[in-house]
Every structure is written in C-alpha cells, then in structure tokens.
Design an enzyme around this catalytic site. Structure first.
Site, PDB file in Angstrom:
ATOM      1  N   ASP A   1      36.470  38.483  42.023  1.00 15.69           N
ATOM      2  CA  ASP A   1      37.251  39.223  41.184  1.00 15.69           C
ATOM      3  C   ASP A   1      36.997  38.636  39.636  1.00 15.69           C
ATOM      4  O   ASP A   1      36.477  37.566  39.428  1.00 15.69           O
ATOM      5  CB  ASP A   1      38.694  38.937  41.525  1.00 15.69           C
ATOM      6  CG  ASP A   1      39.537  40.475  41.143  1.00 15.69           C
ATOM      7  OD1 ASP A   1      39.036  41.208  40.203  1.00 15.69           O
ATOM      8  OD2 ASP A   1      40.607  40.791  41.677  1.00 15.69           O
TER       9      ASP A   1
HETATM   10  C1  BGC Z   1      41.075  43.490  39.674  1.00 15.40           C
HETATM   11  C2  BGC Z   1      39.854  44.186  40.590  1.00 15.40           C
HETATM   12  C3  BGC Z   1      39.114  44.834  39.671  1.00 15.40           C
HETATM   13  C4  BGC Z   1      38.578  43.863  38.476  1.00 15.40           C
HETATM   14  C5  BGC Z   1      37.475  44.793  37.874  1.00 15.40           C
HETATM   15  C6  BGC Z   1      40.499  42.881  38.480  1.00 15.40           C
HETATM   16  O1  BGC Z   1      41.583  42.393  37.511  1.00 15.40           O
HETATM   17  O2  BGC Z   1      41.892  42.673  40.432  1.00 15.40           O
HETATM   18  O3  BGC Z   1      40.549  44.770  41.378  1.00 15.40           O
HETATM   19  O4  BGC Z   1      38.062  45.689  40.463  1.00 15.40           O
HETATM   20  O5  BGC Z   1      39.568  43.541  37.665  1.00 15.40           O
HETATM   21  O6  BGC Z   1      38.062  45.707  37.031  1.00 15.40           O
END
Ligand code: BGC
Length: 715
Positions: free
Chosen positions: A276
């Site tokens: 993530d």
């Molecule tokens: C989230 C993810 C997301 C990623 C990219 C993160 O803060 O937890 O679900 O895909 O950001 O935007």
C-alpha cells in the site's frame, strides 16, 4: 542488415518464455526499477523512464486517501510517457499506469457496499466492466480494487468500500468484480488488471479507526478474513495489495507467512503483490525496521514484489544484494511476476491508448443503464407500513425534504476520482420527472421550511443521511447516528402526522432505532453515484420492486459494535426469543439483521427438502411463491450451522444465495448444493476439515428468519 527480434518481443511465444528471455537481458538496476511504482508527479519522471528505473506510475497521488479532488488523467499524457518507455529505454518495457478506479470512472456507480446490497454478482461485474472501459480510455490499465475487507465495525470509514460482514457474499461480489475489471481477455485494450486488497485483516482495525492494529485469531483469519481473497485468486485476479495493518505484531507488508506461504504457495497465486502507499517505509513507524534499508529487506524477503510510492527498494536493494541480505533469486521472482502481468495485459503489443476512445465510452448509454440498474437493485426496503410504498405518481401532493435532495457530489460516495458532479441526477429532479404532475411537489432543503411543506402535502419523503465525504479512507466516526439535527426534523415531521417515507443515504450502517419506530416507510440507499436519483425514484414509485438485502447488520447503537450475524454461540447464549438481554440497557440483537430486505410483494416459502446425494453431498431445496400481483425477485438465502465441532463454529453461516424472479402468483423450486467445500471449515494450520455430525440448515429470507431442517454428515 537484419536485426533478430528478441524472443520477448515475439507475441506468438509463450508468456513464460518471453518473461525468462527478458529477465535474462535485464541489469539489476532495471530489475529493481520494475519493482517500483512511482507517485506520478516527479520532475525526473522522464529520465527515470528512459533509464528503465521505474515500472509503474500511480496516478492518484494528490487524492489524499481518495477524498480530495485531484488532477484528472489524460490519455495523451500517458501515451507521451509510454512512448519514452517503449521507444527510448534500452529494453522498451512498457509502463503500467494505475489509478484507484473503485466503483466507476466517469459513470460512477454505487459504492461497493451498495453493490453488495444487490446480492447480485452480475451488478458488480457490470459496474467493474464499465469502469474498466472508461478508465482504459484514459490510459489506465491497473486498478486498486476490489476491496474485500470484512468489516464488522461501521465506525470504520472504509466499510463503504467493501462488501460487508460476510465472507461468502464478499467473495462472490469480489470475484465478479475481478471478472468485470479484467474482462474475458486481459489483453484487450479495455481491460484493467484488478488488485485484491487489502490483504489482510485491514477491516478489523481496533475501534474502527483506520490503519489501526488488528487483533485476529488464526481461526478467524482463516475462516472469516481470508476466504474472500481466496475467491478472487480462483477468479484469476492479477495482483494483490498488502494491507497497512499488523496482525499479531507482524505488519502484513513484511509477513512472509501470508504473502508467500499462504498466497503464493498454498493458493498458487502467480500474479504480483504491491505494497500500500508508502507502506514499506511505514515498517519503520511500526517499529520492525530501523530504516528504509531494513524495511526493503523485510518486505522483499516476505514476498512483496512492488513498492508503492516510497523508494526504499530503489535506494537500498543494490546494497542489500551486495551484502547478501536479499538474493538475486528473490528479485528475479518478483520481476518475473511483474513482467508476467505486463505480458498478460498485452502491453508489449499495445502499449498506447486510443485517444479517441474516451469520447465513445464515457457515459455510454449502456453504462448509464447499468449504473441506474445497480442503484435500484442496491436499495433496501426496511419498513413499509400499510403499503405506503410505492407512492402513486398521480393524485397526491408530495413533499420532498432533506439536505441531500439537490446534492450532486455528495452522492458519489467515497473514492470517486473521475466523476463529474454535473452528471449526478439530483434526487429532486428524478422525483419530479417521475410523477405525472411536477406541480404536485413541494420541496425544501431547509429544516424551518419542512413543516410548512408538510402541512401542504399528503405524503412526505424525507431524504436524510450522510454525504460521501463522511465515509471512506481515514474518515472514521465515533458516532453512527444520523448527522446532527436530522432526527430532530424527522421528529417534527412525524408530529405533523403526514405519512412519512424516510430515505437514508449512507456510506455505512447508521443507527436508526428511532427512524424504524416512527417512520411509516424506510428505504436504505448506499451512495449510488450518478444515477442515485433515478434509481431511487424507480423504487419510490414502483417502477422497480425492491430486491436489496442488507450486506451488513444495522446496529441499534454505536455501543453494540461489533454486532454481526455469524457470531459464536458462547457457553451462555441468550435464549432465542427470550426476554433476557446481556446489555442492561439494550437488546442484544441488531436493529436489523444481515440479509434483511422487503419488497412490494409477499413471498412465501414452503417445503424445505434436504436430500443426501452421496458422500458429504446434499441437495437442499424449497419452494418460493409470489403471492402478489406484481413481478418480483426474491433473494433466497442458505445458511448452515455445524452443531458440534472440535473448534467452535458460528451460529449461522451463509453458504449460498439465489435470486429467483417470480411473476405474479408464480411458484418456483430453488435448489442448493452442499458439499465438503460448504460444510467444512479451516482448522488448525489452515487445513480444511469436514467433521462428521449434525448440521442445521436454513433456507431463509434473511439471517434471522427462515425454514430450518437438519442433515448428518457421515464419516
Ligand atoms: C489506500 C489504498 C489505495 C492507495 C493508492 C492508500 O492510502 O489504502 O487502498 O489503493 O492509497 O491510492
């Protein structure tokens, strides 16, 4: 002079040979480059691409946690950068452009929790399909969805983004979403690589506070949190995202048992795992890595293939290799998985986006139809006293009240990066265009006008609830009541004595004890996107007979959380229907159980049959009959309970559901198969076991009501 085309460029060669060939030509810097997904806005982007130092870009880096408006994507910009990768870098490896395309792109559909409320995987598939076509027209080929984190806590803002509390329903919806995004052919230029997230346990954040620690026992992990992810592996998902959280002291980003042993080895997943956002470097904050170098070492050795945003891989992997702390085989294995995905996506053959495609696919009539259909199927009828709904289109004076009746962007729901709020049909406009005489409608968004309006009309529709921004990532609440002031107006409207329909718009379960007691009719509508208004009007005025069912229990109050249907019996269960309660100030049961939802028809169930077909195999059937003069679709639900087992099992588990369409007066037989896959559970060490013995079996209309029988599984 003829130059031999390298094997990897030969599209007729098998993908695995192409991967090996390309891998054998890459320098270690180029390999590490593939393992990094850069945030989009970097001044040195072009140089990085040309040097083969980056494998992917995420085009969502100003969308803080999906909640803020941000720059849009343009196919021309994507093509420009792709051209540098393909034509100017040494090996011409195409880039993979990614963005969070969660429940639609330009045509925004219902949030995933709303999709789950349809109990119709076909709806999820359609929403993902339209999102894929539209996003691909902007050059996006990878999305970070579906999210299938089981959520038992409505305070958690991301409950909106998943499929609710049940592992089976979540798995079915997530698998359908994967099929929708990836299409029949991943290499088609309108397919997106899907990403199963957040693997795993992210929804169990303590206190419903985002990013918080998750305490999950191995038993619950195996039987509740992991199964939806496994369902997406079976559906062929191409990528996984490791979750931010830790479980039992081990951040998932560095958890080899989960990323490698479970996912890649036990389940045979041959796609890749991305972190993530910044999560590799967050291992430092977790307190398991002293700095970026150790974070990169832990993550790569655990089986994390790509780092999103932070740069520990590119900064430290060369040194870690030299020191023997990370092996070249580990890096090769990661790069192999990443290249495989790019080949499967057909990026080597079709790296560029047709810049004229957007005009043709965005808001295409078929997409708008799917979006509207998704909304109306997602709406749950919770109460309908004296048949107040559906409302007549003629002859009655209607008052339409509420803060959301003229709203647009607030109806999108969380994680809407590319919707245009002007596309959102206002609820009021949809109602006006459905009734015969728009003059017979008065409306107000102001509380002080509501009562005067109510005095004038014969019926009131009050649209209350939350705007999309009250849920979503990093948007958790300690309170799940209606937003301040809303109940007070409803109370005043009730005092006016006019029949009252309350429509609740939400991104999470809200506590509606008062509303359920006092409103005459209640509809629950999760944020529905551009077609919220028309979909809602279809249900309000009877053009669509509601079929939505709760994908998550509605608690009575925040103090009851967590409350979910598939809990354990404990040694001191409450007597069913008894008047005891374990809380001294509230009943134990949820306000409305999982699976609940009414329609405008009366459907009766009869004749539960359980037939033994063979070793540990059974057929369960019943009849369902539509006793109304209106066509309907009934969501028939199959639950079981394993009565005795070495490890305690839930009091009920959903094992199947079927949508049965019934003409007026029509009766049908619905059948379900039960075999070892449904009757077993994951025991110690994650081994699936079926224990001989007695099971209860229900065919029901929600998790609390149905016909019960039993079966015996023989050794
Ligand atoms: C989230 C993810 C997301 C990623 C990219 C993160 O803060 O937890 O679900 O895909 O950001 O935007």
């Amino acid at each position: 002079m003829t130059v031999d085309r390298p094997l990897y460029a030969d599209c007729s060669a098998p993908i695995e040979l192409r991967v090996s060939d390309l891998l054998s030509r890459m320098t270690i810097e180029e390999k590490i480059g593939q393992m990094w997904q850069s945030a989009f806005i970097r001044e040195d982007a072009e140089e990085l691409i040309q040097n083969g130092q980056v494998g992917s870009f995420i085009w969502a880096d100003t969308a803080y946690a999906g909640n803020e408006k941000q720059q849009s994507v343009a196919a021309a910009r994507v093509n420009y950068l792709q051209r540098i990768a393909v034509e100017k870098s040494r090996l011409g490896i195409p880039l993979l452009f990614a963005r969070d395309v969660i429940h639609g792109h330009r045509t925004v559909g219902p949030i995933p929790l709303g999709q789950a409320a349809t109990w119709n995987p076909e709806v999820a598939r359609n929403v993902a399909r339209m999102a894929a076509r539209e996003a691909a027209s902007d050059g996006i080929r990878w999305t970070f969805a579906p999210m299938m984190d089981i959520a038992r806590d409505p305070r958690w803002g991301r409950v909106a983004e998943g499929y609710g509390e049940d592992p089976y329903l979540a798995g079915e919806m997530a698998a359908a979403t994967v099929r929708g995004f990836q299409g029949e052919d991943l290499a088609a230029t309108d397919s997106l690589l899907a990403c199963s997230k957040h693997y795993v346990g992210y929804g169990a954040a303590e206190g419903g506070r985002d990013y918080n620690t998750a305490e999950i026992t191995p038993n619950t992990l195996q039987n509740i949190y992991l199964p939806p992810f496994h369902a997406t592996v079976k559906a062929g998902v191409g990528s996984f995202m490791a979750s931010f959280n830790e479980i039992g002291g081990e951040p998932v980003t560095a958890n080899r048992a989960l990323l490698t042993e479970k996912l890649k080895k036990d389940w045979g997943f041959d796609g890749f795992v991305v972190s993530d956002w910044n999560a590799v470097c967050e291992l430092i904050e977790h307190g398991v890595a002293e700095g970026p170098k150790q974070a990169a070492e832990l993550a790569t050795n655990a089986g994390l293939d790509m780092e999103m945003a932070s740069t520990s891989f590119r900064d430290t992997l060369p040194e870690l290799l030299k020191e023997g702390l990370v092996s070249e085989e580990t890096i090769d294995e990661a790069v192999r998985r990443l290249l495989r995905a790019k080949f499967r996506l057909g990026l080597f053959e079709n790296p560029y986006t047709d810049e004229t495609m957007g005009e043709r696919v965005k808001l295409a009539p078929e997409h708008v139809t799917w979006a509207r259909d998704a909304v109306r199927q997602s709406i749950i009828l919770l109460k309908n006293q004296r048949g107040l709904l559906p409302l007549a289109k003629v002859g009655k004076r209607l008052g339409v009240f509420g803060p959301l009746i003229e709203a647009q962007a607030p109806l999108f729901g969380t994680w809407t990066l590319d919707g245009d709020e002007n596309d959102v049909v206002k609820i009021l406009d949809a109602v006006r265009s459905t009734v015969a005489d728009p003059e017979a409608i008065r409306h107000s968004t102001l509380t002080d006008e509501a009562l005067e309006m109510a005095r004038w009309c014969d019926r009131v529709v009050a649209v209350v609830g939350e705007s999309g921004n009250r849920s979503g990532e990093d948007h958790c609440t300690t309170n799940i009541d209606l937003p301040p002031g809303q109940q007070a107006v409803l109370e005043a409207l009730v005092r006016m004595g006019k029949p009252l329909v309350v429509v609740v718009i939400a991104g999470r379960p809200l506590a509606l004890e008062w509303v359920m007691e006092h409103a005459d009719a209640v509809l629950y509508c999760f944020h529905g996107g551009v077609q919220t208004g028309p979909g809602l009007a279809d249900v309000l005025f009877g053009d669509f007979n509601p079929t939505g069912r709760l994908p998550i229990s509605l608690p009575r109050s925040v103090g009851q959380i967590p409350v979910y249907y598939n809990h354990k019996n404990t040694g001191r269960p409450l007597p069913k229907g008894g008047d005891r309660t374990r809380y001294i100030d509230s009943p134990d049961s949820p306000l409305i159980p999982f699976g609940f939802g009414l329609s405008y028809s009366l459907v009766s169930y009869d004749n539960l049959q359980i037939a033994e077909l063979g070793e540990q195999r059974f057929k369960v059937s019943s009849t369902v009959k539509n006793n109304s003069d209106r066509e309907t679709t009934e969501v028939v639900q199959l639950y079981i309970r394993d009565r005795f087992s070495k490890i305690t099992r839930p009091v009920k588990e959903l094992k199947g559901f079927a949508r049965v369409s019934l003409q007026p007066g029509e009766q049908k037989t619905v059948e379900f198969d039960l075999g070892p896959e449904q009757l077993g559970y994951y025991g110690p060490g994650g081994k699936s076991i079926v224990e001989p013995g007695d099971f209860d079996v229900w065919i029901g209309w929600n998790s609390d009501q149905g016909m019960v029988g039993s079966l015996t599984v023989r050794a």
